[in-house]
Design a protein around this motif. Structure first.
Motif, mmCIF file in Angstrom:
data_model
loop_
_atom_site.group_PDB
_atom_site.id
_atom_site.type_symbol
_atom_site.label_atom_id
_atom_site.label_comp_id
_atom_site.label_asym_id
_atom_site.label_seq_id
_atom_site.Cartn_x
_atom_site.Cartn_y
_atom_site.Cartn_z
ATOM 1 N N UNK A 24 -14.151 -6.352 -3.145
ATOM 2 C CA UNK A 24 -14.541 -6.056 -1.760
ATOM 3 C C UNK A 24 -13.534 -5.172 -1.038
ATOM 4 N N UNK A 25 -12.288 -5.099 -1.538
ATOM 5 C CA UNK A 25 -11.249 -4.390 -0.791
ATOM 6 C C UNK A 25 -10.560 -3.273 -1.561
ATOM 7 N N UNK A 26 -10.654 -3.275 -2.890
ATOM 8 C CA UNK A 26 -9.844 -2.351 -3.678
ATOM 9 C C UNK A 26 -10.207 -0.896 -3.425
ATOM 10 N N UNK A 27 -11.468 -0.616 -3.129
ATOM 11 C CA UNK A 27 -11.856 0.771 -2.868
ATOM 12 C C UNK A 27 -11.145 1.308 -1.622
ATOM 13 N N UNK A 28 -11.000 0.464 -0.617
ATOM 14 C CA UNK A 28 -10.278 0.870 0.596
ATOM 15 C C UNK A 28 -8.809 1.126 0.299
ATOM 16 N N UNK A 29 -8.197 0.265 -0.527
ATOM 17 C CA UNK A 29 -6.788 0.442 -0.869
ATOM 18 C C UNK A 29 -6.566 1.754 -1.610
ATOM 19 N N UNK A 30 -7.378 2.014 -2.636
ATOM 20 C CA UNK A 30 -7.235 3.266 -3.379
ATOM 21 C C UNK A 30 -7.530 4.460 -2.483
ATOM 22 N N UNK A 31 -8.512 4.303 -1.607
ATOM 23 C CA UNK A 31 -8.825 5.387 -0.680
ATOM 24 C C UNK A 31 -7.660 5.754 0.216
ATOM 25 N N UNK A 32 -6.868 4.751 0.616
ATOM 26 C CA UNK A 32 -5.706 5.044 1.462
ATOM 27 C C UNK A 32 -4.635 5.799 0.681
ATOM 28 N N UNK A 33 -4.576 5.574 -0.631
ATOM 29 C CA UNK A 33 -3.652 6.344 -1.469
ATOM 30 C C UNK A 33 -4.153 7.785 -1.586
ATOM 31 N N UNK A 34 -5.459 7.926 -1.735
ATOM 32 C CA UNK A 34 -6.049 9.257 -1.880
ATOM 33 C C UNK A 34 -5.895 10.100 -0.618
ATOM 34 N N UNK A 35 -5.705 9.449 0.522
ATOM 35 C CA UNK A 35 -5.572 10.177 1.776
ATOM 36 C C UNK A 35 -4.123 10.550 2.093
ATOM 37 N N UNK A 36 -3.216 10.319 1.168
ATOM 38 C CA UNK A 36 -1.809 10.621 1.414
ATOM 39 C C UNK A 36 -1.582 12.119 1.574
ATOM 40 N N UNK A 37 -0.681 12.469 2.479
ATOM 41 C CA UNK A 37 -0.301 13.878 2.639
ATOM 42 C C UNK A 37 0.555 14.354 1.480
ATOM 43 N N UNK A 38 1.138 13.415 0.748
ATOM 44 C CA UNK A 38 1.840 13.704 -0.503
ATOM 45 C C UNK A 38 1.297 12.711 -1.519
ATOM 46 N N UNK A 39 0.533 13.198 -2.482
ATOM 47 C CA UNK A 39 -0.168 12.323 -3.409
ATOM 48 C C UNK A 39 0.741 11.847 -4.541
ATOM 49 N N UNK A 40 0.591 10.590 -4.971
ATOM 50 C CA UNK A 40 1.310 10.150 -6.164
ATOM 51 C C UNK A 40 0.724 10.830 -7.396
ATOM 52 N N UNK A 41 1.495 10.892 -8.447
ATOM 53 C CA UNK A 41 0.997 11.518 -9.672
ATOM 54 C C UNK A 41 -0.007 10.647 -10.401
ATOM 55 N N UNK A 42 0.025 9.357 -10.150
ATOM 56 C CA UNK A 42 -0.925 8.465 -10.811
ATOM 57 C C UNK A 42 -1.082 7.187 -9.999
ATOM 58 N N UNK A 43 -2.260 6.576 -10.168
ATOM 59 C CA UNK A 43 -2.553 5.284 -9.557
ATOM 60 C C UNK A 43 -2.919 4.333 -10.692
#
Length: 279
Positions: A24-43
């Motif tokens: 119910x919540x993981x999509x929101x968490x990953x979405x907040x990572x995807x919205x980073x102004x500096x993206x991580x190289x991997x999730x």
């Protein structure tokens, strides 16, 4: 949810999320990572042997992002959040690792600010930051204030865990890992071990992550008040067993912790009654 900017700069960070029945919540968490102004190289999403449809949700999320950016690590036995985080940490390929809980979110500039500060202070191995409560259910879109950074002393940590895992960024080679057998407060034990092993711990005094539930008694682990309280006490007495705290200190901390527990229970009870009256 698509990546906000495929051309955003990448920073050498592996984002790790321990996942257990969090569809119910993981999509929101990953979405907040995807919205980073500096993206991580991997999730890295570590499925801790979920018994529901979480794994299917994780596979759907993988398909929604560029190939290889979101990865799934499936555990065959449920070992708890500490073990899941260790597995994700071991699988990380980047020199920095940042943790996020499956029911929380990062603000858009979290990695830009935190990684940027650590890059400017390469002697620092472990940092965190403050967290806000998104009462309206929305991730804040602005980051107020300047990035003042404070050293968190051992005495402050003993009074309570002011270092949530959703805020932590650590160098991959950091020698201390999570206790694989603890089910509660393993994050607090980890940060205490780091502090009492002589590592400097820094906190960015900005809220760069948010929670969506009330801190006390709103479900999930934070709703299991007595189990968490027993684990906090076990952490203190574990430090005594290791020779890092004396009997007088651990006794005082036990009393203080129990008083805090009583307050948490009172607050959670009041909120439940208030919610019941409202409906």
């Amino acid at each position: 949810m698509p990546v906000a900017n495929l051309h955003a700069k990448r920073v050498p960070v592996s984002a790790v999320i321990a996942c257990y029945q969090c569809g119910d919540t993981i999509r929101r968490a990953v979405g907040s990572i995807a919205q980073q102004t500096a993206l991580p190289c991997e999730v890295i999403l570590v499925d801790d042997c979920s018994e529901d449809a979480t794994l299917q949700t994780l596979r759907q999320i993988v398909s929604e992002y560029p190939p290889g950016w979101v990865k799934i690590l499936e555990l065959s036995v449920n070992g708890g959040a500490g073990q899941a985080r260790n597995a994700g940490w071991d699988a990380a390929t980047q020199p920095y690792v940042a943790f996020l809980d499956a029911d929380d979110a990062w603000l858009a500039k979290k990695l830009e600010i935190q990684y940027g500060w650590m890059q400017g202070h390469t002697e620092v191995q472990l940092t965190g930051h403050r967290t806000s409560w998104a009462r309206d259910g929305k991730v804040p879109t602005t980051t107020p204030g300047l990035a003042r950074v404070a050293v968190i002393r051992r005495g402050r940590l003993l009074l309570g865990n002011c270092f949530s895992l959703r805020s932590v960024m650590v160098k991959r080679e950091f020698p201390i890992r999570f206790h694989s057998k603890k089910r509660y407060m393993e994050d607090y034990w980890w940060i205490l071990q780091a502090a009492f092993s002589g590592h400097d711990i820094y906190r960015i005094e900005l809220p760069l992550a948010c929670i969506f539930k009330a801190p006390y008694g709103a479900g999930g682990l934070s709703g299991r008040q007595w189990e968490m309280e027993k684990s906090e006490l076990d952490n203190y007495w574990g430090l005594k067993k290791d020779g890092k705290l004396g009997l007088a200190m651990v006794s005082a901390l036990t009393i203080f912790s129990l008083l805090k527990f009583a307050k948490r229970v009172a607050v959670a009870t009041w909120r439940r009654h208030a919610h019941g009256r409202a409906h």
